[in-house]
Design a protein around this motif. Sequence first.
Motif, PDB file in Angstrom:
ATOM      1  N   GLU A   1       0.837  -1.193   0.000  1.00  0.00           N
ATOM      2  CA  GLU A   1       0.000   0.000   0.000  1.00  0.00           C
ATOM      3  C   GLU A   1       0.875   1.247   0.000  1.00  0.00           C
ATOM      4  O   GLU A   1       0.692   2.146   0.801  1.00  0.00           O
ATOM      5  CB  GLU A   1      -0.936  -0.025   1.209  1.00  0.00           C
ATOM      6  CG  GLU A   1      -1.881  -1.206   1.204  1.00  0.00           C
ATOM      7  CD  GLU A   1      -2.860  -1.198   2.366  1.00  0.00           C
ATOM      8  OE1 GLU A   1      -3.424  -0.122   2.656  1.00  0.00           O
ATOM      9  OE2 GLU A   1      -3.052  -2.265   2.960  1.00  0.00           O
ATOM     10  N   GLU A   2       1.808   1.302  -0.928  1.00  0.00           N
ATOM     11  CA  GLU A   2       2.776   2.402  -0.988  1.00  0.00           C
ATOM     12  C   GLU A   2       2.314   3.574  -1.853  1.00  0.00           C
ATOM     13  O   GLU A   2       2.829   4.672  -1.726  1.00  0.00           O
ATOM     14  CB  GLU A   2       4.126   1.885  -1.514  1.00  0.00           C
ATOM     15  CG  GLU A   2       4.732   0.784  -0.672  1.00  0.00           C
ATOM     16  CD  GLU A   2       5.046   1.222   0.744  1.00  0.00           C
ATOM     17  OE1 GLU A   2       5.361   2.410   0.970  1.00  0.00           O
ATOM     18  OE2 GLU A   2       4.970   0.365   1.647  1.00  0.00           O
ATOM     19  N   HIS A   3       1.379   3.336  -2.744  1.00  0.00           N
ATOM     20  CA  HIS A   3       0.914   4.399  -3.644  1.00  0.00           C
ATOM     21  C   HIS A   3      -0.278   5.132  -3.035  1.00  0.00           C
ATOM     22  O   HIS A   3      -1.048   4.565  -2.259  1.00  0.00           O
ATOM     23  CB  HIS A   3       0.530   3.816  -5.008  1.00  0.00           C
ATOM     24  CG  HIS A   3       1.705   3.421  -5.838  1.00  0.00           C
ATOM     25  ND1 HIS A   3       2.546   4.331  -6.447  1.00  0.00           N
ATOM     26  CD2 HIS A   3       2.193   2.194  -6.156  1.00  0.00           C
ATOM     27  CE1 HIS A   3       3.486   3.686  -7.103  1.00  0.00           C
ATOM     28  NE2 HIS A   3       3.301   2.379  -6.935  1.00  0.00           N
ATOM     29  N   SER A   4      -0.437   6.402  -3.426  1.00  0.00           N
ATOM     30  CA  SER A   4      -1.533   7.207  -2.901  1.00  0.00           C
ATOM     31  C   SER A   4      -2.653   7.411  -3.915  1.00  0.00           C
ATOM     32  O   SER A   4      -3.611   8.124  -3.640  1.00  0.00           O
ATOM     33  CB  SER A   4      -1.002   8.573  -2.441  1.00  0.00           C
ATOM     34  OG  SER A   4      -0.415   9.258  -3.533  1.00  0.00           O
ATOM     35  N   HIS A   5      -2.531   6.798  -5.081  1.00  0.00           N
ATOM     36  CA  HIS A   5      -3.570   6.889  -6.099  1.00  0.00           C
ATOM     37  C   HIS A   5      -3.556   5.613  -6.917  1.00  0.00           C
ATOM     38  O   HIS A   5      -2.801   4.687  -6.618  1.00  0.00           O
ATOM     39  CB  HIS A   5      -3.350   8.134  -6.979  1.00  0.00           C
ATOM     40  CG  HIS A   5      -4.609   8.691  -7.546  1.00  0.00           C
ATOM     41  ND1 HIS A   5      -4.964   8.508  -8.864  1.00  0.00           N
ATOM     42  CD2 HIS A   5      -5.613   9.417  -6.984  1.00  0.00           C
ATOM     43  CE1 HIS A   5      -6.124   9.105  -9.091  1.00  0.00           C
ATOM     44  NE2 HIS A   5      -6.541   9.673  -7.955  1.00  0.00           N
ATOM     45  N   TRP A   6      -4.362   5.532  -7.955  1.00  0.00           N
ATOM     46  CA  TRP A   6      -4.516   4.318  -8.752  1.00  0.00           C
ATOM     47  C   TRP A   6      -3.174   3.743  -9.190  1.00  0.00           C
ATOM     48  O   TRP A   6      -2.298   4.469  -9.647  1.00  0.00           O
ATOM     49  CB  TRP A   6      -5.334   4.592  -9.995  1.00  0.00           C
ATOM     50  CG  TRP A   6      -6.683   5.185  -9.737  1.00  0.00           C
ATOM     51  CD1 TRP A   6      -7.408   5.112  -8.578  1.00  0.00           C
ATOM     52  CD2 TRP A   6      -7.458   5.952 -10.652  1.00  0.00           C
ATOM     53  NE1 TRP A   6      -8.598   5.775  -8.722  1.00  0.00           N
ATOM     54  CE2 TRP A   6      -8.659   6.308  -9.995  1.00  0.00           C
ATOM     55  CE3 TRP A   6      -7.270   6.381 -11.944  1.00  0.00           C
ATOM     56  CZ2 TRP A   6      -9.653   7.053 -10.605  1.00  0.00           C
ATOM     57  CZ3 TRP A   6      -8.260   7.112 -12.564  1.00  0.00           C
ATOM     58  CH2 TRP A   6      -9.434   7.441 -11.888  1.00  0.00           C
ATOM     59  N   VAL A   7      -3.035   2.442  -9.087  1.00  0.00           N
ATOM     60  CA  VAL A   7      -1.826   1.754  -9.547  1.00  0.00           C
ATOM     61  C   VAL A   7      -2.150   1.148 -10.913  1.00  0.00           C
ATOM     62  O   VAL A   7      -3.028   0.302 -11.039  1.00  0.00           O
ATOM     63  CB  VAL A   7      -1.361   0.660  -8.554  1.00  0.00           C
ATOM     64  CG1 VAL A   7      -0.047   0.059  -9.021  1.00  0.00           C
ATOM     65  CG2 VAL A   7      -1.227   1.242  -7.155  1.00  0.00           C
TER      66      VAL A   7
ATOM     67  N   ALA B   1       3.728   1.293 -11.121  1.00  0.00           N
ATOM     68  CA  ALA B   1       3.549   2.643 -11.656  1.00  0.00           C
ATOM     69  C   ALA B   1       2.146   3.114 -11.297  1.00  0.00           C
ATOM     70  O   ALA B   1       1.187   2.343 -11.351  1.00  0.00           O
ATOM     71  CB  ALA B   1       3.737   2.636 -13.165  1.00  0.00           C
ATOM     72  N   SER B   2       2.029   4.407 -10.950  1.00  0.00           N
ATOM     73  CA  SER B   2       0.755   4.901 -10.436  1.00  0.00           C
ATOM     74  C   SER B   2       0.429   6.295 -10.947  1.00  0.00           C
ATOM     75  O   SER B   2       1.311   7.044 -11.371  1.00  0.00           O
ATOM     76  CB  SER B   2       0.830   4.921  -8.903  1.00  0.00           C
ATOM     77  OG  SER B   2      -0.272   5.584  -8.340  1.00  0.00           O
ATOM     78  N   SER B   3      -0.840   6.644 -10.859  1.00  0.00           N
ATOM     79  CA  SER B   3      -1.249   7.998 -11.217  1.00  0.00           C
ATOM     80  C   SER B   3      -0.926   8.992 -10.105  1.00  0.00           C
ATOM     81  O   SER B   3      -1.283  10.156 -10.186  1.00  0.00           O
ATOM     82  CB  SER B   3      -2.735   8.053 -11.602  1.00  0.00           C
ATOM     83  OG  SER B   3      -3.528   7.474 -10.614  1.00  0.00           O
ATOM     84  N   ASP B   4      -0.204   8.552  -9.068  1.00  0.00           N
ATOM     85  CA  ASP B   4       0.335   9.495  -8.081  1.00  0.00           C
ATOM     86  C   ASP B   4       1.675  10.062  -8.562  1.00  0.00           C
ATOM     87  O   ASP B   4       2.390  10.700  -7.802  1.00  0.00           O
ATOM     88  CB  ASP B   4       0.467   8.861  -6.691  1.00  0.00           C
ATOM     89  CG  ASP B   4       1.447   7.692  -6.640  1.00  0.00           C
ATOM     90  OD1 ASP B   4       2.155   7.418  -7.632  1.00  0.00           O
ATOM     91  OD2 ASP B   4       1.501   7.036  -5.579  1.00  0.00           O
TER      92      ASP B   4
END
Length: 186
Positions: free
Chosen positions: A67-73, A89-92
Amino acid sequence: MSSAFAGRPDTENAVIQIYCIESAHGQLVRDLDFNPNRQYYLASCGDDCKVKFWDVRNVQEPIKTLEEHSHWVWSVRYNHSHDQLVLTASSDSRLILSNMVSISSEPFGHLVDDDELSEGEDNQQEDKTKEPLKDSVVSTYEEHEDSVYAAEWSSADPWLFASLSYDGRLVIINRVPRALKYRILL
């Protein structure tokens, strides 16, 4: 007329569902990648900002969740040579390189010839190899200005990776940090 159009099931071309992961993510699933070295393991990612690792023989619960990303992965990729290395890769606007030793096929790494280490690195590596590797985020790359939609490992160099952001520019071409590379190999 083929049997599929005549109202009868076409048993020769039927798709058989072997595994199904119901509600794998709380929202849309964006990508998945099979572990190249462990046939029953796969990783999935989605709009719930999570990356989940599954053993498809028992899909009641993921074996590991990041759970390292703050937006969609948008993308998850196993390294084809060293399956403990995972890119997300994420939209963060971030690309994250993780070291997932606990669920890799070779948690203790490979051997490397002493000729591959320089004299200075030789002493540093001896100190670091005493403690075992643990699951961790290796590095977070924040050079992108917009959502990161794709991440890929090089097919020619197992330590090289790239990512692509929303504006269509190839922003990062990077390498696994040298210290981690030698810890994996030693």
